[in-house]
Motif scaffolding. Structure first.
Motif, PDB file in Angstrom:
ATOM      1  N   GLU A   1       0.850  -1.150  -0.009  1.00 42.91           N
ATOM      2  CA  GLU A   1      -0.063  -0.170  -0.094  1.00 42.91           C
ATOM      3  C   GLU A   1       0.816   1.017   0.078  1.00 42.91           C
ATOM      4  N   GLU A   2       0.386   2.350  -0.601  1.00 43.65           N
ATOM      5  CA  GLU A   2       1.150   3.653  -0.641  1.00 43.65           C
ATOM      6  C   GLU A   2       0.178   4.710  -0.169  1.00 43.65           C
ATOM      7  N   GLU A   3       0.554   5.775   0.838  1.00 44.61           N
ATOM      8  CA  GLU A   3      -0.561   6.431   1.270  1.00 44.61           C
ATOM      9  C   GLU A   3      -0.057   7.746   0.699  1.00 44.61           C
ATOM     10  N   LEU A   4      -0.982   8.574   0.034  1.00 46.00           N
ATOM     11  CA  LEU A   4      -0.943   9.672  -0.381  1.00 46.00           C
ATOM     12  C   LEU A   4      -0.817  10.615   0.644  1.00 46.00           C
ATOM     13  N   LEU A   5       0.415  11.431   1.128  1.00 46.77           N
ATOM     14  CA  LEU A   5       0.305  12.067   2.386  1.00 46.77           C
ATOM     15  C   LEU A   5      -0.323  13.559   2.017  1.00 46.77           C
ATOM     16  N   LEU A   6       0.173  14.031   0.961  1.00 47.32           N
ATOM     17  CA  LEU A   6      -0.020  15.553   0.431  1.00 47.32           C
ATOM     18  C   LEU A   6       0.014  15.551  -0.983  1.00 47.32           C
ATOM     19  N   LEU A   7      -1.018  16.230  -1.558  1.00 40.61           N
ATOM     20  CA  LEU A   7      -0.903  16.891  -2.610  1.00 40.61           C
ATOM     21  C   LEU A   7      -1.486  18.085  -2.933  1.00 40.61           C
ATOM     22  N   ALA A   8      -0.648  18.951  -3.740  1.00 41.29           N
ATOM     23  CA  ALA A   8      -1.187  20.418  -3.759  1.00 41.29           C
ATOM     24  C   ALA A   8      -0.664  20.784  -5.252  1.00 41.29           C
ATOM     25  N   VAL A   9      -1.548  21.819  -5.628  1.00 35.94           N
ATOM     26  CA  VAL A   9      -1.318  22.321  -6.921  1.00 35.94           C
ATOM     27  C   VAL A   9      -1.334  23.906  -6.573  1.00 35.94           C
TER      28      VAL A   9
ATOM     29  N   LEU B   1      -3.486   2.263  -3.547  1.00 38.57           N
ATOM     30  CA  LEU B   1      -3.393   3.637  -2.827  1.00 38.57           C
ATOM     31  C   LEU B   1      -4.216   3.941  -1.789  1.00 38.57           C
ATOM     32  N   LEU B   2      -3.879   4.688  -0.805  1.00 39.52           N
ATOM     33  CA  LEU B   2      -4.804   5.203   0.360  1.00 39.52           C
ATOM     34  C   LEU B   2      -4.492   6.594   0.403  1.00 39.52           C
ATOM     35  N   LEU B   3      -5.496   7.574   0.632  1.00 39.26           N
ATOM     36  CA  LEU B   3      -5.339   8.820   1.579  1.00 39.26           C
ATOM     37  C   LEU B   3      -6.493   9.418   2.191  1.00 39.26           C
ATOM     38  N   GLU B   4      -6.215  10.136   2.873  1.00 41.88           N
ATOM     39  CA  GLU B   4      -7.200  10.704   4.132  1.00 41.88           C
ATOM     40  C   GLU B   4      -7.195  12.319   3.931  1.00 41.88           C
TER      41      GLU B   4
ATOM     42  N   GLY C   1     -10.413   7.504  -9.406  1.00 38.90           N
ATOM     43  CA  GLY C   1     -10.599   5.966  -8.738  1.00 38.90           C
ATOM     44  C   GLY C   1     -10.794   6.000  -7.586  1.00 38.90           C
ATOM     45  N   PHE C   2     -10.381   6.714  -6.647  1.00 36.66           N
ATOM     46  CA  PHE C   2     -10.561   6.671  -5.302  1.00 36.66           C
ATOM     47  C   PHE C   2     -12.032   6.483  -4.865  1.00 36.66           C
ATOM     48  N   GLU C   3     -12.298   5.601  -3.611  1.00 35.31           N
ATOM     49  CA  GLU C   3     -13.485   5.449  -3.425  1.00 35.31           C
ATOM     50  C   GLU C   3     -13.470   5.407  -1.810  1.00 35.31           C
ATOM     51  N   PRO C   4     -14.351   5.979  -1.174  1.00 40.41           N
ATOM     52  CA  PRO C   4     -14.436   6.237   0.266  1.00 40.41           C
ATOM     53  C   PRO C   4     -14.512   4.803   1.215  1.00 40.41           C
ATOM     54  N   ILE C   5     -13.578   4.768   2.036  1.00 40.32           N
ATOM     55  CA  ILE C   5     -13.665   3.307   2.818  1.00 40.32           C
ATOM     56  C   ILE C   5     -13.741   3.353   4.254  1.00 40.32           C
ATOM     57  N   GLY C   6     -13.966   4.656   4.599  1.00 38.20           N
ATOM     58  CA  GLY C   6     -14.224   5.016   6.134  1.00 38.20           C
ATOM     59  C   GLY C   6     -14.200   6.446   6.422  1.00 38.20           C
TER      60      GLY C   6
END
Length: 152
Positions: free
Chosen positions: A68-76, A105-108, A123-128
């Protein structure tokens, strides 16, 4: 000479609203990048890796753990939004993560974050959901949503 941490910090300062307290400070970014399992990518306004002293228009930070890979930050940068840079970063993250053997891939993110549309379209779907997980600098409690995206 400008480096990627300088580029990341410049985009983060412009992109993250201080009301939410989501931006990291330079030390947090440097500490994260000191680990082998933390990765980053930066793009110029041209959609390519910045060269020389060229500024970044977008970046991501991620952390790999097993498959698994967690996306910690993404910014434009606000001046460069709606030009496809977020999608380019996510495509790059997926390609690089796949090479590392990642399957998901995971993100919060903060509930109500404008970036949710970008993530869902990818393609991200909510899981929690985590109720009142984040706290703003002003003390307001905000819910978080956890998303996952299968990449195999």
């Amino acid at each position: 000479m400008i480096d990627d941490v300088d580029r990341i910090m410049a985009v983060m300062t412009a992109a993250f609203d201080p009301v939410y307290g989501e931006a990291w400070n330079r030390r947090q970014v440097e500490d994260a990048l000191s680990f082998d399992h933390t990765h980053h990518g930066v793009l110029s306004a041209r959609g390519e890796v910045p060269v020389g002293d060229e500024a970044a228009a977008a970046f991501f930070l991620s952390r790999t753990g097993f498959e698994e890979e967690e996306l910690l930050l993404l910014a434009v940068h606000p001046e460069e939004r709606r030009k496809g840079l977020g999608q380019m970063l996510l495509n790059r993250l997926r390609a690089e993560a796949t090479q590392r053997g990642v399957r998901r891939l995971l993100l919060e993110m903060r509930k109500g974050n404008d970036a949710e549309r970008l993530y869902r379209n990818f393609g991200f779907e909510p899981i929690g959901e985590r109720r009142e997980y984040y706290r703003t600098p002003g003390g307001q409690r905000l819910d978080a949503i956890t998303f996952a995206c299968e990449i195999t």
